[in-house]
Design an enzyme around this catalytic site. Structure first.
Site, PDB file in Angstrom:
ATOM      1  N   HIS A 146       0.340  -1.129  -0.184  1.00  0.00           N
ATOM      2  CA  HIS A 146      -0.196  -0.295   0.058  1.00  0.00           C
ATOM      3  C   HIS A 146       0.838   0.714   0.117  1.00  0.00           C
ATOM      4  O   HIS A 146       2.213   1.242   0.064  1.00  0.00           O
ATOM      5  CB  HIS A 146      -0.894   0.590   1.273  1.00  0.00           C
TER       6      HIS A 146
ATOM      7  N   CYS B 155       4.346  -5.036   6.864  1.00  0.00           N
ATOM      8  CA  CYS B 155       3.661  -4.097   5.054  1.00  0.00           C
ATOM      9  C   CYS B 155       4.610  -3.846   4.236  1.00  0.00           C
ATOM     10  O   CYS B 155       5.639  -3.342   4.768  1.00  0.00           O
ATOM     11  CB  CYS B 155       3.007  -3.127   4.980  1.00  0.00           C
TER      12      CYS B 155
END
Length: 397
Positions: free
Chosen positions: A322, A340
């Site tokens: 992301h 992430c």
């Protein structure tokens, strides 16, 4: 007067003796010592019911009636006694058997009606009722791939049951997977997670363009432990282009590949790795969700409901690819995230626009491998022989 009264009686006695004599002669002359035709009344047909007696069948069990010594007239019916609705039946070519041709309802009672003709003008009527089992529990199923969807080459087919399937062999036998072209694959039963989980995946990544269909005849099927299937399940989808994300943590980049072609080569930042919870897991992840806007929380890291853009989930442990403007200065140079894979806003959008549910994301060079602890889809971390052994139909299991 007395003599006149007795004369007729004498005549009756003589005639009776004459009839008896004829009967005796007939018996003596008859072949096999039989009796005169019509001296014994023939009986009408009898019936064999399946199931017999008070047995309560499952909705999909065989329910039938057979006429013995006769043939049915048109109009045989099996009717729901509560609704008055007849059930669809199949008749045998010789007209002696009728079999139920559709599943019956849980707990419902049905009554047979009809007439069969026998020999010498005899007949008899059906008179039997059958009550279907009323299970203590019915299990429903959620399927991960929607009908007519196009998915990536790493997508497994996942069936999530609402409870525990005790008779996994019976259920797996009822799940038929068809692939065009033919693709080697297998079901595997993963550990319980608020219900049973059955995953089907190919031995290798899917071939692009493959068509996949699954037909599960689960309604009325005994799942074991007193539970039955709530409904049949189906799924039909196709495999899209072959796209793989190569995610090497040491490189601080991701490369989006289609065959040997590099579609995108983007600087990024992986998990810092200072704590186990901050390690991006190594192994084959699968894209399972995509959100242009997503609110993320990580209580251990101290943030709640933070809005992130172009979020592509790659595991259920909280790993996403992301956008994160706060780590732009580190992207391509160092790994500083909570696990992430961070990209710039424009790069995250570029990747988001070409990503697809089911795409493999192959992460390498981190300290902790992807595993069952990381959520639903860890299928590709399991070698093929082990995966096959997780099938309920595999004799090694």
């Amino acid at each position: 007067m007395f003599d006149m009264f007795r004369a007729p009686l004498g005549r009756r006695t003589f005639l009776g003796a004459t009839v008896a004599s004829v009967a005796a002669v007939a018996a003596a002359c008859g072949r096999g010592g039989g009796i005169l035709p019509g001296s014994q009344k023939a009986e009408g047909p009898t019936y064999t019911y399946t199931p017999s007696g008070d047995e309560k069948p499952a909705p999909a069990a065989t329910v039938s009636v057979q006429a013995n010594g006769g043939r049915f007239r048109p109009g045989v019916a099996l009717t729901n006694t509560a609704t008055g609705k007849p059930v669809k039946l199949n008749a045998s070519p010789d007209g002696t058997t009728y079999t139920v041709a559709e599943p019956l309802g849980y707990g419902a009672t049905y009554k047979w009606s009809g007439v069969a003709d026998g020999e010498a003008g005899t007949f008899s009527s059906l008179d039997h009722a059958v009550t279907v089992v009323d299970p203590g529990e019915t299990l429903s199923v959620v399927i991960n791939v929607a009908d007519d969807a196009e998915v990536g080459i790493g997508a497994p087919l996942i069936l999530k049951f609402s409870g525990t399937v005790e008779d996994k062999e019976a259920v797996e036998k009822a799940l038929e997977v068809t692939t065009t072209p033919h693709t080697e694959g297998s079901w595997a039963w993963l550990p319980e997670d608020n219900g049973s989980r059955a995953h089907w995946r190919p031995k290798e990544y899917w071939r692009p363009g493959t068509k996949v269909s699954m037909n599960g005849k689960l309604y009325g099927l005994d799942h074991g432990g007193g539970a039955y299937g709530a409904a049949d399940v189906t799924s039909a989808f196709r495999i899209g282009r072959a796209q793989i994300v190569k995610a090497d943590a040491d490189s601080h980049r991701i490369r989006v590949m289609r065959g040997t072609q590099v579609v995108l080569d983007l600087p990024c930042s992986y998990g810092e790795g200072d704590l186990p919870r901050n390690v991006t897991r190594s192994g084959i992840h699968v894209v399972s969700e995509m959100h242009e806007d997503f609110f993320m929380s990580n209580p251990a890291a101290g943030y709640f409901n933070v809005r992130e853009r172009f979020a592509v989930r790659i595991s259920n442990n909280g790993e996403f690819i992301h956008a994160n403007p706060q780590t732009v200065g580190n992207q391509g140079a160092s790994n500083v995230t909570n696990g992430c894979i961070n990209l710039s806003l424009s790069d995250a959008q570029s990747y988001f626009q070409i990503a697809m549910i089911g795409d493999p994301v192959e992460v390498t060079n981190t300290s902790i491998p992807l595993s069952e602890a990381d959520g639903d889809i860890f299928d590709w971390t399991i070698d093929w022989p082990t995966w096959q052994s997780m099938s309920a139909l595999n004799k090694k299991n």
